[in-house]
Write a protein that holds these residues in place. Structure first.
Motif, PDB file in Angstrom:
ATOM      1  N   GLN A   8      80.375  77.319   9.788  1.00 33.57           N
ATOM      2  CA  GLN A   8      81.018  76.223   9.500  1.00 33.57           C
ATOM      3  C   GLN A   8      80.198  75.047   9.102  1.00 33.57           C
ATOM      4  O   GLN A   8      79.297  74.707  10.045  1.00 33.57           O
ATOM      5  CB  GLN A   8      82.169  75.868  10.144  1.00 33.57           C
ATOM      6  CG  GLN A   8      83.224  74.538  10.083  1.00 33.57           C
ATOM      7  CD  GLN A   8      84.061  74.070  10.865  1.00 33.57           C
ATOM      8  OE1 GLN A   8      83.833  74.310  12.273  1.00 33.57           O
ATOM      9  NE2 GLN A   8      85.082  73.461  10.496  1.00 33.57           N
ATOM     10  N   ASN A 166      81.631  69.984  -1.808  1.00 38.24           N
ATOM     11  CA  ASN A 166      81.147  71.009  -2.271  1.00 38.24           C
ATOM     12  C   ASN A 166      79.724  70.801  -2.772  1.00 38.24           C
ATOM     13  O   ASN A 166      78.692  71.593  -2.558  1.00 38.24           O
ATOM     14  CB  ASN A 166      81.870  71.338  -3.462  1.00 38.24           C
ATOM     15  CG  ASN A 166      82.998  72.342  -3.219  1.00 38.24           C
ATOM     16  OD1 ASN A 166      83.121  72.768  -2.192  1.00 38.24           O
ATOM     17  ND2 ASN A 166      84.005  71.870  -4.146  1.00 38.24           N
ATOM     18  N   ASP A 171      82.123  73.067   3.940  1.00 45.70           N
ATOM     19  CA  ASP A 171      83.445  73.582   3.657  1.00 45.70           C
ATOM     20  C   ASP A 171      84.417  72.964   4.715  1.00 45.70           C
ATOM     21  O   ASP A 171      85.521  73.586   4.674  1.00 45.70           O
ATOM     22  CB  ASP A 171      83.370  75.230   4.192  1.00 45.70           C
ATOM     23  CG  ASP A 171      82.665  75.525   5.499  1.00 45.70           C
ATOM     24  OD1 ASP A 171      83.003  74.501   6.311  1.00 45.70           O
ATOM     25  OD2 ASP A 171      82.050  76.604   5.922  1.00 45.70           O
ATOM     26  N   THR A 172      84.215  72.020   5.322  1.00 48.57           N
ATOM     27  CA  THR A 172      85.164  71.167   6.153  1.00 48.57           C
ATOM     28  C   THR A 172      84.810  69.697   5.962  1.00 48.57           C
ATOM     29  O   THR A 172      83.938  69.308   6.146  1.00 48.57           O
ATOM     30  CB  THR A 172      85.112  71.720   7.728  1.00 48.57           C
ATOM     31  OG1 THR A 172      85.247  73.078   7.772  1.00 48.57           O
ATOM     32  CG2 THR A 172      86.057  70.993   8.474  1.00 48.57           C
ATOM     33  N   GLY A 192      88.286  74.890  -1.743  1.00 52.56           N
ATOM     34  CA  GLY A 192      87.613  75.835  -0.447  1.00 52.56           C
ATOM     35  C   GLY A 192      87.122  74.622   0.794  1.00 52.56           C
ATOM     36  O   GLY A 192      86.345  75.062   1.362  1.00 52.56           O
ATOM     37  N   ILE A 193      87.902  73.544   0.818  1.00 53.88           N
ATOM     38  CA  ILE A 193      87.625  72.587   1.609  1.00 53.88           C
ATOM     39  C   ILE A 193      88.676  72.346   2.844  1.00 53.88           C
ATOM     40  O   ILE A 193      89.873  72.064   2.412  1.00 53.88           O
ATOM     41  CB  ILE A 193      87.298  71.202   1.072  1.00 53.88           C
ATOM     42  CG1 ILE A 193      86.060  71.473   0.132  1.00 53.88           C
ATOM     43  CG2 ILE A 193      86.982  70.146   2.129  1.00 53.88           C
ATOM     44  CD1 ILE A 193      84.801  71.668   0.669  1.00 53.88           C
TER      45      ILE A 193
END
Length: 243
Positions: A8, A166, A171-172, A192-193
């Motif tokens: 992550q 991105n 991803d977070t 994708g977040i």
């Protein structure tokens, strides 16, 4: 602290603030990268060029004067109005008035003085420099990057945030709770977040110039630094709610 699944990478994406407050410093500390969102419109009467410090009789607002041009001017293009003697005023307010007897002022006096001895042309550069000063003094080593250096972004609002994440290989997104009303979580997931909420709790600490109840919150983070010195980061982290 946030429990991080394997692989992550957490980003906080936030507009630059002059003398940032503790909520932003906390968010940066809990992230793997801080992306300075300098490609969006400059906010008049926002926090990009001003913040509160402790005053002799309450909060004192320090404002960096900026040159007003187009209403849609981007943060990265906003210039400082150096015809006004704001550097001298702000330095005196910090060192000679508000915090002259703060227990840890002398530890940071030289670095603060050097910052205000420089001539700054663009607000974003000054804001980032005040943030880096605080991060360094707190002992926070989260990388800081500017969105304008990551590429061109065509999205707006939540889509823009997703594109920035991105580009930063995150991803977070760690977001402040104030964004719950407008952040499109589903749209970010499509990119994708994932979103995690900060849940910031303001620490209470011994404060030289407290309010009527002995403490004034939501000041620039430099207030904690001058009052607590090397213990600042521990105090900030200790106020967090357990997950």
């Amino acid at each position: 602290m946030i429990a991080e699944p394997p692989g992550q990478r957490i980003a906080c994406v936030h507009q630059p603030h002059y003398l940032p407050w503790l909520g932003l410093i906390d968010k940066i500390d809990r992230s793997d990268v801080y992306v300075v969102l300098d490609t969006v419109q400059f906010e008049r009467r926002g926090w990009q060029n001003r913040n509160y410090i402790a005053g002799e009789s309450g909060r004192q607002l320090l404002t960096v004067p900026v040159i007003q041009t187009a209403r849609d001017e981007r943060i990265l293009d906003k210039q400082i109005d150096n015809t006004q003697k704001w550097r001298t005023k702000h330095l005196r307010a910090l060192l000679n008035h508000s915090y002259r007897s703060a227990p840890h002022l002398d530890e940071y006096r030289e670095e603060i003085s050097r910052l205000y001895e420089q001539r700054w042309e663009h607000m974003v550069e000054l804001s980032i420099s005040t943030t880096l000063l605080i991060l360094g003094a707190f002992g926070i080593d989260t990388p800081v990057v500017r969105a304008s250096r990551l590429g061109e972004f065509t999205g707006r609002k939540s889509e823009l945030i997703a594109q920035v994440c991105n580009a930063a290989d995150a991803d977070t997104l760690l977001s402040g709770d104030g964004a719950r009303d407008y952040l499109d979580v589903d749209l970010l997931k499509q990119h994708g977040i994932e979103v995690e909420w900060q849940g910031f709790e303001h620490p209470v600490y011994p404060q030289r110039n407290g309010g009527s109840d002995g403490f004034t919150s939501h000041l620039a983070a430099i207030d904690l630094l001058f009052n607590a010195g090397p213990a600042s980061l521990e105090l900030l982290r200790s106020a967090r709610r357990p997950l």
